[in-house]
Design a protein around this motif. Structure first.
Motif: not given
Length: 240
Positions: A66-67, A105-106, A162-166, A183-187
């Motif tokens: 994950a990133f 993307l979500l 998997t996650g996006l906080t703007i 803030q991006l979370s990628l799996r």
């Protein structure tokens, strides 16, 4: 650092009425200053029938990867340094278009094509076939879009956002955001996951699998190259 600096990007591939998937490319305006790269152990293999205990080092598939990172966006820099279309879009809507592309993307897609490029292609297809855009059909499930995370030529991997906080920080006179951080979370998706969610003729899954295997092959080659450093370290441990 002078010279050309590559920028990271997210490339969303979605099925359309065309023979090839249509990419939605989201190039980072600024590269993140830091990035967290997280690894997790693969799932342990189940115990075999008739065996009292499973092999403690047997696993199923590849490790999890994950990133997570934060990217910044600013409309004023786009207006000052961007191309004419980019500057015009920034003047009209700030960075709203960039944020919207990340947000899409979500959203799930699938046979119904409910995502960004799917909605556009569905409208075009309906115009060509005479069907009304509101026509719907029953589909078994929605799926997330196939997205590639590109971080230079050495890292091109299929991911799921998997996650996006703007965090929107500044606005123009019509309340369009002009400066924000996301803030991006990628799996990372493994080939086994991609194939289980598609079929052998799925162009998107095959493309994503090629990207994963390319990055894995490069990682393996670099690990072999590191043997030279290991040999030098061993020699340095031997008393002279």
């Amino acid at each position: 650092m002078s010279g050309l600096v590559l920028k990271g990007a997210l490339v969303e591939f979605m099925p359309t009425f065309l023979p090839v998937p249509l990419p939605n490319v989201i190039v980072f305006q600024y590269n993140p200053e830091t990035m967290t790269h997280t690894w997790t152990q693969p799932e342990p293999a189940p115990a075999q029938a008739g065996s009292e205990a499973s092999n403690p080092i047997a696993v199923q598939g590849f490790p999890g990867e994950a990133f997570s990172f934060t990217i910044a966006m600013d409309a004023n820099d786009e207006i000052a340094d961007g191309s004419a279309p980019t500057a015009a879009l920034a003047e009209a809507s700030g960075i709203y278009s960039r944020l919207a592309a990340l947000e899409m993307l979500l959203y799930p897609t699938g046979p119904g094509q409910s995502g960004l490029t799917g909605a556009v292609s569905a409208a075009i297809a309906s115009a060509q076939t005479g069907q009304t855009p509101g026509t719907t059909r029953v589909v078994p499930q929605s799926v997330m879009p196939v997205t590639l995370f590109i971080w230079g030529p050495g890292r091109i991997v299929p991911v799921r956002v998997t996650g996006l906080t703007i965090t929107e920080k500044l606005y123009d006179s019509t309340l369009n955001p002009t400066h924000a951080e996301a803030q991006l979370s990628l799996r990372v998706l493994t080939p086994a996951e991609l194939q289980s969610a598609s079929n052998d003729s799925d162009v998107l899954a095959n493309l994503a699998t090629v990207a994963y295997n390319y990055t894995l092959g490069l990682r393996q080659a670099l690990a072999v190259a590191n043997l030279a450093n290991a040999a030098e370290s061993i020699i340095g441990m031997i008393p002279h």
